[in-house]
Scaffold this active site. Structure first.
Site, PDB file in Angstrom:
ATOM      1  N   ASN A 285       7.496   3.592 -13.211  1.00 35.60           N
ATOM      2  CA  ASN A 285       6.644   4.533 -12.482  1.00 35.60           C
ATOM      3  C   ASN A 285       7.246   5.040 -11.187  1.00 35.60           C
ATOM      4  OD1 ASN A 285       6.302   2.243 -10.987  1.00 35.60           O
ATOM      5  ND2 ASN A 285       4.180   1.905 -11.584  1.00 35.60           N
TER       6      ASN A 285
ATOM      7  N   GLN B 162      -6.616  -5.025  -1.953  1.00 43.53           N
ATOM      8  CA  GLN B 162      -7.066  -4.146  -3.024  1.00 43.53           C
ATOM      9  C   GLN B 162      -7.951  -4.907  -3.993  1.00 43.53           C
ATOM     10  OE1 GLN B 162      -3.134  -1.260  -2.894  1.00 43.53           O
ATOM     11  NE2 GLN B 162      -3.663  -2.209  -4.814  1.00 43.53           N
TER      12      GLN B 162
ATOM     13  N   ARG C  47       3.438  -0.116   0.148  1.00 41.73           N
ATOM     14  CA  ARG C  47       2.470  -1.202   0.202  1.00 41.73           C
ATOM     15  C   ARG C  47       1.694  -1.082   1.515  1.00 41.73           C
ATOM     16  NH1 ARG C  47       2.976  -1.264  -4.384  1.00 41.73           N
ATOM     17  NH2 ARG C  47       3.611  -2.956  -5.776  1.00 41.73           N
TER      18      ARG C  47
ATOM     19  N   HIS D  19      -5.353   2.979  -5.195  1.00 39.44           N
ATOM     20  CA  HIS D  19      -3.980   2.756  -5.671  1.00 39.44           C
ATOM     21  C   HIS D  19      -3.853   3.159  -7.138  1.00 39.44           C
ATOM     22  CE1 HIS D  19      -0.285  -0.169  -5.784  1.00 39.44           C
ATOM     23  NE2 HIS D  19       0.027   1.095  -6.029  1.00 39.44           N
TER      24      HIS D  19
END
Lengths: 358, 358
Positions: free
Chosen positions: B117, B285, B256, B309
């Protein structure tokens, strides 16, 4: 001479930010220059209807300055009232708010600041493509409302890599979009234009021309409109053409709102035939509160990337189009030739092919 | 063997969209494969606290699969409970939710699907830079609330052209961002990294390395963070460093959340020291409802481009990381070597330099 400028209101913002040159308050920075030459300079935002400043002052205006963001619509009827009008300058790019055929007949020149904001618009196109394909708006709204559900965003989020992207119009803006798409590893780049690009330019951006419009849209995952509004493009994206789009394609239009049929586009988004539509141009500006593009959403609650018409009026662009407008006026007053790229209508004839083949 | 996967819930979306492979419901598409080999496969989203499925099942799990989007935090304490654990696979990129030093000590391998990704995230960075610089969010919100005031948007909208853009980290993602910035005619591209790019790569993207971090940020109009989270980057963007940013710079962080001090960034946006902050990563998260990044705005009411995210979990990315996870498992079961680029921690030692110089 009397110079009339139709600009948008800046209110407090214009007082706080002097780089907002394109506002009524900051007057494109032209007042001192024009008055030093003895000219009268009238600036207003009042533009619509017979009681507007625009309609009243046009009767004895020699030079009219307008912008695409808050367009003063110079119709044939209004030109008939404008006995002294010699030059229309568009501070920006796109002079469709002027009846160009009528300007040709009346030997009114129409000039625009061609290079002033083509980069700004090309960047807006790239942003709009990415935020549609990547499903940004519902993701941001989810955060604002205090929520967190990744799957509801991811289910309609894609990568631009591997998609087919096509531009309707490969001129000053469309070509810059093709340039900016180069590193994104799209599956293919296509363009539709009545002029083919020179072979070297076509090779540089590795784009393939498709000559039939229905054939063109049927091949694209993303269609971006980068064409002027004229008789040949008005309403060209309508229910009939939308049926030929790939199901779930994305459409970006930062060119002119009236190139699309507003209701047909809104229906296509609502049905999911279009996965999303983004742009900053509207068939009437300011857009009415109930314009269907304000609230249309795809069946998954996203697919709306609309903004007011501002992409070509970033602070960087305002500096360029204010300077460009001054240069055009200087050339006119001093009898110097204009930059040929800035001339849409010369004395009694079209000089540009941008507004359709003439 | 027992294979445990910690994934996010997809609910209805996962049932309607089978390409949502990274959800609890769709199980990375691995169930049939794993069960055909006689393995047990447990999939859950319950990950936090001693009563969670994660903490209960980890005791006899052999292979753990996690993602960065809904991270199962594998602490040292939890590893002490995980007597059978041999391999951790991150379906995606970024394994900071695993205590890597502890994994080295316990000879637990940590692998990720490196290429899966990086393009997705690089595209999200480009989108985020453009939407901050061009002031998209307040423009779209203006349309949604039925308003039209171009000057309020334009006063804080700029072009990317002519700006200095710098990436903290010029690895797999940062380098792809530099590639995608090439056609935008930025004034200069900079990078900060403890490894210099090879000269040929540096020339390809025409980027200049700045070795001192304060010096680096002080030169950038836009800073984008593309570095892993590790001891050397945790909290590195804090009040002290923010004072060295150009006043009114934009900051994008899709790496991050914990690389930034959340309160310090929010304060910088609120004061206007940062003109905006965008990204999809958070120090915890799912982000709590009262996280300061949900609602921070600059003094002109914009500058917040946050999302949950998801940038690395587009449908295109999910296909790639699901396939990559299966390949890693196949290699492990069949005793084949892993792709070296996917190995973060090998048997008892770091194989990657990504998580700091070791």
């Amino acid at each position: 001479m009397k110079v009339l400028a139709i600009l948008y209101n800046g209110y407090k913002a214009a007082k706080a930010e002097p780089r907002l040159l394109g506002t009524v308050e900051n007057e494109l920075g032209l007042r001192a220059y024009l008055e030093s030459l003895g000219h009268e300079y009238v600036v207003t935002s009042s533009k619509d209807g017979p009681d507007s400043d625009f309609h009243k002052h046009i009767a004895d205006t020699d030079i009219l300055i307008t912008t695409p963001f808050h367009p003063g619509y110079l119709t044939k009827d209004l030109m008939d009232k404008a006995k002294n009008l010699k030059v229309c300058v568009t501070a920006g790019v796109g002079s469709d708010h002027v009846d160009l055929n009528a300007a040709v007949d009346r030997k009114i020149q129409v000039l625009e600041v061609s290079g002033s904001n083509v980069v700004s618009v090309a960047e807006q196109v790239m942003m709009s493509i990415l935020l549609l394909v990547r499903n940004f708006v519902p993701a941001h709204e989810m955060i604002e409302r205090g929520d967190w559900q990744v799957s509801d965003i991811a289910r309609n989020a894609f990568d631009l890599e591997g998609k087919v992207v096509g531009t309707m119009g490969a001129g000053r803006i469309g070509y810059r979009v093709l340039q900016r798409l180069q590193p994104f590893n799209c599956k293919e780049l296509l363009y539709y234009d009545y002029n083919a690009l020179p072979a070297s330019a076509e090779n540089t951006v590795n784009a393939r021309r498709v000559e039939d419009l229905k054939d063109f849209v049927s091949q694209c995952d993303v269609v971006t409109v980068n064409a002027p509004l004229h008789e040949g493009t008005r309403g060209i994206i309508n229910k009939d053409l939308l049926q030929h789009f790939k199901p779930g394609a994305w459409l970006v239009n930062t060119a002119r709102g009236a190139i699309c049929n507003a209701e047909d586009v809104a229906s296509a988004v609502k049905s999911g035939q279009l996965r999303g539509y983004a742009g900053d141009v509207w068939n009437v500006q300011p857009a009415p509160k109930d314009h269907p593009w304000r609230h249309m959403k795809n069946p998954l609650g996203g697919g709306n990337g609309m903004t007011p018409h501002y992409s070509g009026t970033t602070l960087d662009a305002q500096t360029r189009y204010a300077e460009g407008t001054k240069t055009i006026l200087q050339n006119y007053f001093e009898g110097k030739p204009q930059d040929p790229g800035n001339v849409i209508v010369g004395l009694g004839k079209y000089e540009s092919q941008s507004y359709g083949k003439r």
